[in-house]
Design an enzyme around this catalytic site. Sequence first.
Site, PDB file in Angstrom:
ATOM      1  N   ASP A  97       0.796  -1.229   0.000  1.00 46.67           N
ATOM      2  CA  ASP A  97       0.000   0.000   0.000  1.00 46.67           C
ATOM      3  C   ASP A  97       0.828   1.278   0.000  1.00 46.67           C
ATOM      4  O   ASP A  97       1.969   1.310   0.439  1.00 46.67           O
ATOM      5  CB  ASP A  97      -0.986   0.014   1.181  1.00 46.67           C
ATOM      6  CG  ASP A  97      -0.328  -0.240   2.533  1.00 46.67           C
ATOM      7  OD1 ASP A  97       0.738  -0.893   2.575  1.00 46.67           O
ATOM      8  OD2 ASP A  97      -0.857   0.232   3.551  1.00 46.67           O
ATOM      9  N   GLU A 163      -0.683  -2.241   5.172  1.00 43.69           N
ATOM     10  CA  GLU A 163       0.255  -2.201   6.304  1.00 43.69           C
ATOM     11  C   GLU A 163       0.127  -0.879   7.042  1.00 43.69           C
ATOM     12  O   GLU A 163       0.280  -0.808   8.247  1.00 43.69           O
ATOM     13  CB  GLU A 163       1.698  -2.412   5.823  1.00 43.69           C
ATOM     14  CG  GLU A 163       2.701  -2.674   6.962  1.00 43.69           C
ATOM     15  CD  GLU A 163       3.097  -1.458   7.769  1.00 43.69           C
ATOM     16  OE1 GLU A 163       3.270  -1.589   9.002  1.00 43.69           O
ATOM     17  OE2 GLU A 163       3.232  -0.374   7.206  1.00 43.69           O
TER      18      GLU A 163
HETATM   19 ZN   LIG Z   1       5.040   3.537   6.462  1.00 34.93          ZN
HETATM   20 ZN   LIG Z   2       6.466   0.988   5.524  1.00 34.11          ZN
END
Ligand SMILES: [Zn+2]
Ligand SMILES: [Zn+2]
Length: 423
Positions: A97, A163
Amino acid sequence: MKHILPFFILIGTISIYGQTLTEEAYKDIEPKVIEWRRHFHENPELSNREFKTAAKVAAHLRALGLDVQTGVAHTGVVGLLHGDMPGKVIALRADMDALPVSERNDLPFKSTVTATFLGTETGVMHACGHDAHTAILMGVAEVLSKNKDKIKGTVKFIFQPAEETAPPGEEGGSRLMIKEGVLDNPKVDAIFGLHIRSGVPVGEIHYKPGGAMAAVERFVIEVNGKQTHGSEPWNGIDPILISAKIIDGLQTIVSRESELINEAAVISVGKITSGVRFNIIPESAELIGTVRTLDPKMKSHIIRRMTEMTETIAKAYGGTASISFSNETAITYNDHQLVAAMLPSLKKVAGDAHVQQIKAETIGEDFSYFQELVPGFYFYLGGMAKGSTQAFPHHTPDFYIDESGLLLGVKAFTQITMDYLNH
Ligand SMILES: [Zn+2]
Ligand SMILES: [Zn+2]
């Protein structure tokens, strides 16, 4: 060092252990990895919205002949590579991401993508380097799939969404992947991850055994008093004064009760909300903050004591208070034995002098949730151009990664896989 000993003894008995691929095996992969990384950089997608990224990853893994599962934890992709011989299962993870940041770099593959984030139109940028992680792991899949005959066991490639945390109200990231069974079928024996770093020179690998990055907790304290005129405090119970005492008390948990020579710990109050005007003692106050810990025992002590202190301090001043915690990441805990066993692999590809142990950090990383369930090792890869001394931090519009650092990432994961499965 004693952990490494049995590792070398095995060399004589299992001939394949320690096999290092020649430069030839990596010859064609670097330009491909760079091209993929540029593509992802130019086409970044926010957390839980990695649709095009995931499609490109899945197509690549399928073309390599891997068993591919898509739609894991929304947009995650999991690929399985079966070596020619049976053995253990290793997982390699890359996050996919990007962030709501508008890129300021002047690059031919600069991002001009925009998206709506929390109701606001914003630029989208790979400002943490997850584009590099995705490209590196695609490269590893390609190199390893061409060397299946040297692999004893199974490699599970985990391309993870979100994440940087899922949007409010959505689940995501490693926790959702785990919930959906990513560590099972086949069951993972060990997991590895890496993070490229804008401030670490190209060619270097950094690591920290044990607690490497912090467990991140967000806490909210609600303090209740009794409202009264500011001129007559004796007729009320002042939640602002109680808040001040609580903040003071919380800091003593770190400074007086935590064994800081073992690991660091941090409690920070970042927001206080209370009151409306100068001459009213308000009814309530709210404190919001974060706790960072690197050791599981210290973490449970700190959380227990924060709860006790909040409640008893408020009680001592005639009010009430409650505290709630939400867990944002676990401790990124690098298994000591696994680190000791795999360091030679990192040194093989980077050179002894370029693999360096560093101090723990109080930032968080959601790879940690995998490590709560299986032994894992998360390390850092240099992404700062040779000769540079300064770099823009991650998550900023000027964040920049030098592409010449990517190949070492491919080699590191590849070598770890060969050595882990074959020893
Ligand atoms: Zn980051
Ligand atoms: Zn990262």
